[in-house]
Design a protein around this motif. Sequence first.
Motif, PDB file in Angstrom:
ATOM      1  N   ARG A 191       0.840  -1.389   0.030  1.00 15.59           N
ATOM      2  CA  ARG A 191      -0.004   0.070   0.033  1.00 15.59           C
ATOM      3  C   ARG A 191       0.942   1.109   0.001  1.00 15.59           C
ATOM      4  NH1 ARG A 191      -5.393  -1.103   1.962  1.00 15.59           N
ATOM      5  NH2 ARG A 191      -5.876  -3.258   0.951  1.00 15.59           N
ATOM      6  N   ASN A 241      -6.605  12.621  -7.840  1.00 11.98           N
ATOM      7  CA  ASN A 241      -6.559  11.494  -7.162  1.00 11.98           C
ATOM      8  C   ASN A 241      -5.047  11.288  -6.859  1.00 11.98           C
ATOM      9  OD1 ASN A 241      -9.255  10.274  -7.776  1.00 11.98           O
ATOM     10  ND2 ASN A 241      -8.676  10.650  -9.743  1.00 11.98           N
ATOM     11  N   ASN A 242      -5.040  10.224  -5.647  1.00 15.18           N
ATOM     12  CA  ASN A 242      -3.809  10.048  -5.098  1.00 15.18           C
ATOM     13  C   ASN A 242      -3.822   8.366  -4.979  1.00 15.18           C
ATOM     14  OD1 ASN A 242      -1.249  10.230  -4.174  1.00 15.18           O
ATOM     15  ND2 ASN A 242      -1.838  10.777  -2.033  1.00 15.18           N
ATOM     16  N   TYR A 243      -3.192   7.694  -5.891  1.00 11.19           N
ATOM     17  CA  TYR A 243      -3.097   6.365  -5.861  1.00 11.19           C
ATOM     18  C   TYR A 243      -1.771   5.614  -5.131  1.00 11.19           C
ATOM     19  CZ  TYR A 243      -6.581   6.935  -9.552  1.00 11.19           C
ATOM     20  OH  TYR A 243      -7.639   7.608 -10.284  1.00 11.19           O
ATOM     21  N   TYR A 244      -2.004   4.755  -4.307  1.00  8.97           N
ATOM     22  CA  TYR A 244      -0.801   4.215  -3.638  1.00  8.97           C
ATOM     23  C   TYR A 244      -0.145   3.118  -4.525  1.00  8.97           C
ATOM     24  CZ  TYR A 244      -3.844   0.233  -2.191  1.00  8.97           C
ATOM     25  OH  TYR A 244      -4.757  -0.897  -2.223  1.00  8.97           O
ATOM     26  N   VAL A 245       1.269   2.877  -4.400  1.00  7.74           N
ATOM     27  CA  VAL A 245       1.754   1.870  -5.063  1.00  7.74           C
ATOM     28  C   VAL A 245       2.707   1.224  -4.222  1.00  7.74           C
ATOM     29  CG1 VAL A 245       1.873   3.202  -7.510  1.00  7.74           C
ATOM     30  CG2 VAL A 245       3.739   3.438  -5.869  1.00  7.74           C
ATOM     31  N   ASP A 287       6.851   3.356  -7.595  1.00  8.69           N
ATOM     32  CA  ASP A 287       6.929   4.621  -8.107  1.00  8.69           C
ATOM     33  C   ASP A 287       8.066   5.305  -8.707  1.00  8.69           C
ATOM     34  OD1 ASP A 287       7.763   4.904  -5.732  1.00  8.69           O
ATOM     35  OD2 ASP A 287       6.412   6.575  -4.993  1.00  8.69           O
ATOM     36  N   ASN A 330       3.250   6.679  -3.913  1.00 12.72           N
ATOM     37  CA  ASN A 330       1.991   6.632  -4.439  1.00 12.72           C
ATOM     38  C   ASN A 330       2.202   7.610  -5.839  1.00 12.72           C
ATOM     39  OD1 ASN A 330       2.020   9.597  -3.932  1.00 12.72           O
ATOM     40  ND2 ASN A 330       1.583   9.129  -1.666  1.00 12.72           N
ATOM     41  N   TRP A 331       1.260   7.485  -6.620  1.00 16.23           N
ATOM     42  CA  TRP A 331       1.132   8.182  -7.838  1.00 16.23           C
ATOM     43  C   TRP A 331       0.177   9.283  -7.500  1.00 16.23           C
ATOM     44  CZ3 TRP A 331       4.769   7.505 -11.124  1.00 16.23           C
ATOM     45  CH2 TRP A 331       5.058   6.327 -11.259  1.00 16.23           C
ATOM     46  N   SER A 332       0.545  10.681  -7.778  1.00 16.54           N
ATOM     47  CA  SER A 332      -0.398  11.677  -7.307  1.00 16.54           C
ATOM     48  C   SER A 332      -0.943  12.352  -8.567  1.00 16.54           C
ATOM     49  CB  SER A 332       0.281  12.672  -6.666  1.00 16.54           C
ATOM     50  OG  SER A 332       0.618  12.118  -5.358  1.00 16.54           O
TER      51      SER A 332
END
Length: 365
Positions: A94, A143-147, A170, A137-139
Amino acid sequence: MTNLPSERAVGKVSKVRFAPSIGYEDTTLLFASGTWDEEEENVISLWKAEQKPPPLHMILNAYDTKVVGEVKQPGDISDLCFISTNYLVAASSRGTINAYRLVEMENLNEQETSDGTDLLTEKIIELEKISSQTLHNWSTTANNYYVSATGLAIEPDNNDDLEIASVGEDGKLVFSRITDTMTEIIDADTGIINGLVWPTSHEIVIATSGGRLKKFDRRNPRTAVAVAKTEGKGLDRLTCLTVNPNKTMQLASGSANGVVSIWDSRNLVEPLKKFEPHKLSIWDIVFHPNRSETVLSCSEDASIAILDLSKTLLTSYLRGRDEIPRLPNNFNCAPLNSLDYHPSAKLLVSGSDDARLFFDKLNDD
């Protein structure tokens, strides 16, 4: 090399790590395991392996192992790192880096005896979460996506407020501390980073899915100071990286093609030596702490290989798999995802997708 009985874990084992020893003659060992691919939460387990008294410790089952503490964590456990015997840091899929304090407690259990019920006092360890930061994460604007965070390393040669370095899918190298939320984020690569080591206070090296090693200087980490590219059959994606504890300039990387490469961090031009011990991806790799010329690796092909670096003379020589010693294990056909070695106990532990921990006693002579 002796196979010892395996232990059933709580799920597919993604990572195993021994805690640092308090003394050379320790008869009780502490190690942590983490799981992955569970439907809900994954589990970090703390295990104690206690050596049986003489002469019982001379038989095959030399250690009694049991879980003495557990904590659940969302996402896969992608890496574990002990700061000391009292602190453990965990990375997750996460993108979160969690730090735990290990607190020893006493627990009372009822035990049935011939005379009735007795209260038995046993020591357990509580994993107290003291820090949690989502650092990978990818921001985007909306949106803010976890990697996944994929690797951890602890600042060496510093006994005060240690820094933690983490890498992830990321492509970022992130520096953080347990004591505060301040972070330093470096765009280290355009692809996935699968491993890192922190050999000296100023030197950090990462391994990428693009087959590159990149070295950074902690004093000015914005740009890599050296880059090395692997060469192999097709994409030689690097999957793991380790440093020799006795020669901090010597590194070993594992790849998706089953290749182990030995590097000198002072001159990252090409590997010093290459081996092909596995048929499939190498998931973890360690130097033997007592034998600097020995490397241990585990793989998707369910095997552990023992590499003797002193027997390879040619720089680019690729040894055949059939010539490399392996630890025999008739009980496991599933991928081995992680391994670690305890130098004073001469005990190797590895974790499998079969939800088992496997133990091997190695001869250091």
